[in-house]
Motif scaffolding. Structure first.
Motif, PDB file in Angstrom:
ATOM      1  N   ASP A 168      -3.121 -20.401  59.587  1.00 17.21           N
ATOM      2  CA  ASP A 168      -2.456 -21.096  58.878  1.00 17.21           C
ATOM      3  C   ASP A 168      -3.494 -21.667  57.852  1.00 17.21           C
ATOM      4  O   ASP A 168      -4.419 -22.787  58.212  1.00 17.21           O
ATOM      5  N   LEU A 170      -4.555 -23.139  53.860  1.00 19.35           N
ATOM      6  CA  LEU A 170      -4.084 -23.294  52.139  1.00 19.35           C
ATOM      7  C   LEU A 170      -4.628 -22.201  51.361  1.00 19.35           C
ATOM      8  O   LEU A 170      -6.078 -21.909  51.462  1.00 19.35           O
ATOM      9  N   ILE A 283     -23.352 -20.403  51.085  1.00 18.62           N
ATOM     10  CA  ILE A 283     -22.927 -21.908  50.782  1.00 18.62           C
ATOM     11  C   ILE A 283     -23.620 -22.419  49.862  1.00 18.62           C
ATOM     12  O   ILE A 283     -23.379 -23.217  48.692  1.00 18.62           O
ATOM     13  N   SER A 284     -24.973 -22.317  49.681  1.00 17.37           N
ATOM     14  CA  SER A 284     -25.823 -22.994  48.669  1.00 17.37           C
ATOM     15  C   SER A 284     -25.670 -22.155  47.401  1.00 17.37           C
ATOM     16  O   SER A 284     -25.491 -22.833  46.320  1.00 17.37           O
ATOM     17  N   THR A 287     -22.470 -23.740  46.328  1.00 14.14           N
ATOM     18  CA  THR A 287     -22.633 -25.232  45.797  1.00 14.14           C
ATOM     19  C   THR A 287     -23.117 -25.261  44.453  1.00 14.14           C
ATOM     20  O   THR A 287     -22.684 -25.976  43.567  1.00 14.14           O
TER      21      THR A 287
ATOM     22  N   ILE B 167     -30.637 -25.852  53.608  1.00 16.08           N
ATOM     23  CA  ILE B 167     -29.163 -26.633  53.495  1.00 16.08           C
ATOM     24  C   ILE B 167     -28.850 -26.869  51.919  1.00 16.08           C
ATOM     25  O   ILE B 167     -29.742 -27.363  51.296  1.00 16.08           O
ATOM     26  N   ASP B 168     -27.683 -26.672  51.664  1.00 22.39           N
ATOM     27  CA  ASP B 168     -27.419 -26.892  50.311  1.00 22.39           C
ATOM     28  C   ASP B 168     -25.829 -27.042  50.255  1.00 22.39           C
ATOM     29  O   ASP B 168     -25.086 -26.120  50.051  1.00 22.39           O
ATOM     30  N   GLN B 169     -25.381 -28.241  50.337  1.00 27.84           N
ATOM     31  CA  GLN B 169     -23.942 -28.741  50.564  1.00 27.84           C
ATOM     32  C   GLN B 169     -23.478 -29.715  49.596  1.00 27.84           C
ATOM     33  O   GLN B 169     -24.081 -30.735  49.432  1.00 27.84           O
ATOM     34  N   LEU B 170     -22.095 -29.375  49.125  1.00 24.56           N
ATOM     35  CA  LEU B 170     -21.700 -30.669  48.392  1.00 24.56           C
ATOM     36  C   LEU B 170     -21.035 -31.485  49.568  1.00 24.56           C
ATOM     37  O   LEU B 170     -20.292 -31.071  50.397  1.00 24.56           O
ATOM     38  N   ARG B 182     -19.175 -37.240  44.753  1.00 24.15           N
ATOM     39  CA  ARG B 182     -19.753 -36.319  45.705  1.00 24.15           C
ATOM     40  C   ARG B 182     -21.322 -36.117  45.329  1.00 24.15           C
ATOM     41  O   ARG B 182     -21.531 -36.134  44.014  1.00 24.15           O
ATOM     42  N   ARG B 184     -24.829 -33.271  46.184  1.00 22.82           N
ATOM     43  CA  ARG B 184     -25.512 -32.220  46.738  1.00 22.82           C
ATOM     44  C   ARG B 184     -26.460 -32.607  47.841  1.00 22.82           C
ATOM     45  O   ARG B 184     -27.382 -33.111  47.327  1.00 22.82           O
ATOM     46  N   LYS B 279     -11.205 -21.737  66.096  1.00 27.81           N
ATOM     47  CA  LYS B 279     -11.533 -22.442  64.578  1.00 27.81           C
ATOM     48  C   LYS B 279     -10.210 -22.373  63.981  1.00 27.81           C
ATOM     49  O   LYS B 279      -9.874 -23.133  63.155  1.00 27.81           O
ATOM     50  N   ILE B 283      -8.302 -25.184  62.096  1.00 29.83           N
ATOM     51  CA  ILE B 283      -7.958 -24.891  60.506  1.00 29.83           C
ATOM     52  C   ILE B 283      -6.458 -25.152  60.248  1.00 29.83           C
ATOM     53  O   ILE B 283      -6.027 -25.801  59.276  1.00 29.83           O
ATOM     54  N   THR B 287      -4.928 -27.922  57.940  1.00 28.64           N
ATOM     55  CA  THR B 287      -3.851 -27.648  56.835  1.00 28.64           C
ATOM     56  C   THR B 287      -2.590 -28.243  56.880  1.00 28.64           C
ATOM     57  O   THR B 287      -2.218 -28.877  55.825  1.00 28.64           O
ATOM     58  N   ASP B 377      -9.444 -34.229  47.862  1.00 28.43           N
ATOM     59  CA  ASP B 377      -8.163 -33.499  48.234  1.00 28.43           C
ATOM     60  C   ASP B 377      -7.329 -34.170  49.394  1.00 28.43           C
ATOM     61  O   ASP B 377      -7.354 -33.404  50.570  1.00 28.43           O
ATOM     62  N   ASP B 462     -20.006 -26.907  61.896  1.00 33.73           N
ATOM     63  CA  ASP B 462     -19.672 -25.656  61.166  1.00 33.73           C
ATOM     64  C   ASP B 462     -18.667 -26.373  59.955  1.00 33.73           C
ATOM     65  O   ASP B 462     -18.794 -25.997  58.875  1.00 33.73           O
ATOM     66  N   PHE B 463     -17.540 -27.079  60.173  1.00 26.80           N
ATOM     67  CA  PHE B 463     -16.694 -27.498  59.235  1.00 26.80           C
ATOM     68  C   PHE B 463     -17.424 -28.385  58.102  1.00 26.80           C
ATOM     69  O   PHE B 463     -16.971 -28.307  57.104  1.00 26.80           O
ATOM     70  N   ARG B 465     -20.128 -27.930  56.499  1.00 27.90           N
ATOM     71  CA  ARG B 465     -20.462 -27.065  55.413  1.00 27.90           C
ATOM     72  C   ARG B 465     -19.668 -27.038  54.376  1.00 27.90           C
ATOM     73  O   ARG B 465     -20.004 -26.680  53.286  1.00 27.90           O
ATOM     74  N   TYR B 466     -18.201 -27.195  54.906  1.00 27.38           N
ATOM     75  CA  TYR B 466     -17.396 -27.033  53.523  1.00 27.38           C
ATOM     76  C   TYR B 466     -16.736 -28.358  53.283  1.00 27.38           C
ATOM     77  O   TYR B 466     -15.821 -28.378  52.616  1.00 27.38           O
TER      78      TYR B 466
END
Lengths: 484, 484
Positions: A168, A170, A283-284, A287, B167-170, B182, B184, B279, B283, B287, B377, B462-463, B465-466
């Protein structure tokens, strides 16, 4: 219209058949069944905009809309970006803000997993009928904003309390043609008895993978959902790795016997241990791409789009590009209503190509971070090459994107996938892309531009769950099977 | 201004000290060093808007902006949503479209990992100085849009070719106060020698975790980056699980000896095997929340915001809510320029609370999917309870959000975290939230509304990171350490 058709289907096609009907002893049996469905005659003809019924241009020809305010709108946008050579342009785009449902029901019969697929007509389809998901529905459908019956099987995707949600997510549609469009891609497992309606049938994943080798047979919505289904899960992978030691030549995967399977490629593509980049590194990179590239879009009137004209029968630009047309659909069976609607037309065949290569013995795919005007958040992950006019680029070497030449007919690459696939026939008129996966020798080496990155199939499937891959990449991923 | 200060720092604080300086034998030594920094005297006073220098209201008092067009703007928005009880309102919001960098350098000295932290002044800080990341920089800083020197150590985050990106995440900022902001969040490992500038020091993760127990000591930007660092990685987890069999009472984690560590909680929170939701199920829930909830925002003039007034010295509404004020900063050291700027003020203390509970023997956190007007979002994942006026809700039982009562002083819960933390002092004036983590007995059972979901700490990391968790949740996560 998709919506109109769903209502019509529901009202007349509700001819219950045995649950175990519409499974097939052979691919020939299935193809016979499917060809038989084509006998319901539909004609689709191009008509001028002023013959469109219920569709009209808003004042100053700002947009092309439906009088109900539903379905979709054709609008103009001005695009600015710092990505690629062309950094500023204007174009028409489809605006359809609703999140739709693309859903497939699955059920295990006697230890074999089947998926409920539909032989479905869409006006833009090459060959009229294509193999489609169990359900394609817009939010207007399932929130009952309008009158009329619900599409068949929709109830399983609305109330999931009695079934098991396997997938499920998007997922987006074409960022080059749709403005921020996305759908919910769902796979639901049921255990209770299901009435199989006419035009629906049960197929295994192995059978569908075979059908994906036929040009323009499995529709885009089906490919979108199929791409989210792991080729093999971790349990099966362990099994393969174990059995590999026995020099296995046939293998049961997803409850189906595979013969001549390329174990080596499957293990190599799905392994997580020896990928060259860790999840954090990928992911880096992602980003970095999102921060580096910029995208700014502004709505403008259709009548003011630079280099585009609104003619009697099309909104069009240079012959190299797509156009917007009007069509009329007529059916000679009494089940289906006649209707008119706009569609996007492009006579040129596009190319969607992934390069794959073993790196340190593990199969990696070359993924591109790409800006397209309708993207929801600047970039999406795309095939190595993604372009809408293959022949033009063959003739115009200077304008070819990176890595294009690996997809010319070429003795030095191993072609695993090469098939024409259609874009969605409810919005696109006979638009096709050549989907091609080529595997290079491990020795072939080249530098990659900063917006490209190598990933294993497992990494791609993992990132796909977070809406990071575009429909072009997912279409190609759905065609991957590693079986002969 | 943050930017001005960075320039000033760079120009005058460049007093090289030994690389191994500014590591501390004890927490007392560190606190002495830090208190000593406070001696540089800054004063911050509230001033009327007409005394702001270079900041002004645009015509019709539409927005409050800086004459350079840089920094940020205070704008009005009208919000419509189908989430929560209040479904339509208007409010001021900060618009700062640039993606900034929040970066921490890390280095291993003699087998012990250290992080380079900064004692940094911001005008809205409680106690003026707070412990901050190595670098806080806006895109204008690092793309050199304006003149002036770069912030110290920024070069490590721009050119990462000589170092390792861990580590490098928005990650987003407060969706209730910022419009789609946001940053970095980056952690870079260096191996070469680094000059430690005055006002910077090396701290281990264990030391920082101790400092996170002190009210308003570690700033929001630091907490944002720290939340992305796993408490323990899989390698360490294996080690713990192995050593657990030996009745260990002290343990080396992240190269640091922990005493009295709650092994049971760490293993329980980080395990992946026995979590109650897979997971894919999480998700699917995420969603569903994204499709179900709607958010529509429209910009409106500040002067027209319903129930808000532009006064001489504030833009304010009912006393229960935040206001926008102007401040003047004066420093009596010659290093730092004086300046004026708007800030968001709120005298009420908020509450950010996570409920955790063992389910099937494994620690799970109760996560909320929440709509806030500045979300990129629609929804972000949030603590179980997140509200801006704790005392008001104590007095007004009817308006309490779900689960609020578990955060009242309560003998039946085990309080693992309870500390006041500040919002970012460059935009917020002395705004604090009580960060509280309570663990319920395994036997406590209740139904949860559809926009809540149980997750293990590993699933949350884990989540995260996104970009799925909001800053409020991440602030609380940064305070988790499971050590006594």
């Amino acid at each position: 219209m998709k919506d109109t058709l769903n209502i019509a289907e529901k009202s007349t096609f509700f001819l219950a058949s045995q649950e175990n009907n519409n499974k097939f002893q052979s691919m020939d049996d299935f193809l016979k069944w499917f060809e038989n469905k084509r006998k319901n005659y539909f004609s689709v003809e191009e008509i001028p905009f002023n013959k469109l019924d219920q569709w009209y241009f808003t004042p100053d020809r700002y947009s092309l809309v439906h009088q109900s305010g539903r379905f979709f709108r054709i609008e103009g946008i001005k695009v600015k970006t710092n990505f690629g050579k062309l950094q500023e342009w204007e174009q028409p785009i489809i605006n359809q803000p609703e999140i739709g449902i693309l859903g497939i029901l699955t059920k295990v019969f006697d230890g074999v997993r089947y998926f409920l697929m539909q032989a479905k007509m869409e006006p833009g389809n090459i060959n009229i009928l294509q193999l489609s998901p169990t359900v394609q529905a817009t939010k207007s459908n399932f929130s009952r904003v309008h009158k009329g019956k619900l599409p068949a099987y929709l109830e399983y995707f609305i109330d999931t309390s009695k079934s098991k949600v396997l997938i499920d997510q998007l997922q987006t549609e074409q960022g080059g043609r749709f403005f921020k469009k996305r759908n919910r891609n769902i796979v639901i497992e049921v255990t209770d008895d299901i009435v199989v309606l006419e035009d629906f049938c049960w197929l295994t994943l192995a059978e569908i993978k075979q059908l994906l080798k036929i040009d323009n047979f499995v529709n885009m919505d089906a490919r979108s959902v199929l791409s989210t289904i792991p080729l093999i899960d971790d349990v099966v992978l362990n099994e393969i790795q174990h059995k590999r030691l026995c020099n296995l030549t046939e293998l049961e995967i997803n409850n189906k016997i595979y013969r001549g399977i390329n174990l080596d490629l499957i293990i190599s593509a799905c392994t997580q241990i020896t990928d060259i980049s860790s999840k954090n590194q990928l992911i880096s990179w992602y980003t970095d791409m999102k921060v580096k590239y910029e995208l700014e879009t502004t709505q403008i009137p259709l009548s003011k789009i630079k280099n585009w004209d609104i003619l009697d029968s099309s909104i069009s630009s240079d012959d190299r590009f797509f156009s917007v047309i009007g069509v009329k659909v007529v059916a000679d069976t009494r089940e289906v209503t006649s209707w008119t609607q706009p569609l996007i037309k492009d006579v040129h065949i596009g190319l969607l190509g992934f390069i794959a290569k073993k790196i340190n013995g593990v199969l990696h795919f070359l993924v591109q971070a790409k800006v397209e005007p309708g993207n929801i958040d600047v970039i999406e992950l795309s095939p190595t090459v993604s372009c809408s006019n293959y022949n033009y680029l063959i003739e115009n070497q200077n304008e070819r994107p990176p890595f294009f030449d690996y997809f010319l007919d070429n003795d030095n690459v191993n072609v695993l996938v090469d098939v024409l696939q259609s874009e969605e026939g409810g919005r696109f008129y006979q638009i096709q892309n050549r989907n091609k996966l080529v595997v290079l020798d491990e020795g072939v080496d080249f530098n990659i531009p900063e917006n490209y990155c190598w990933m294993t199939l497992n990494q791609m499937m993992d990132f796909m769950r977070y809406s990071m891959f575009n429909i072009e990449a997912r279409s190609l991923i759905s065609c991957i099977n590693f079986c002969y």
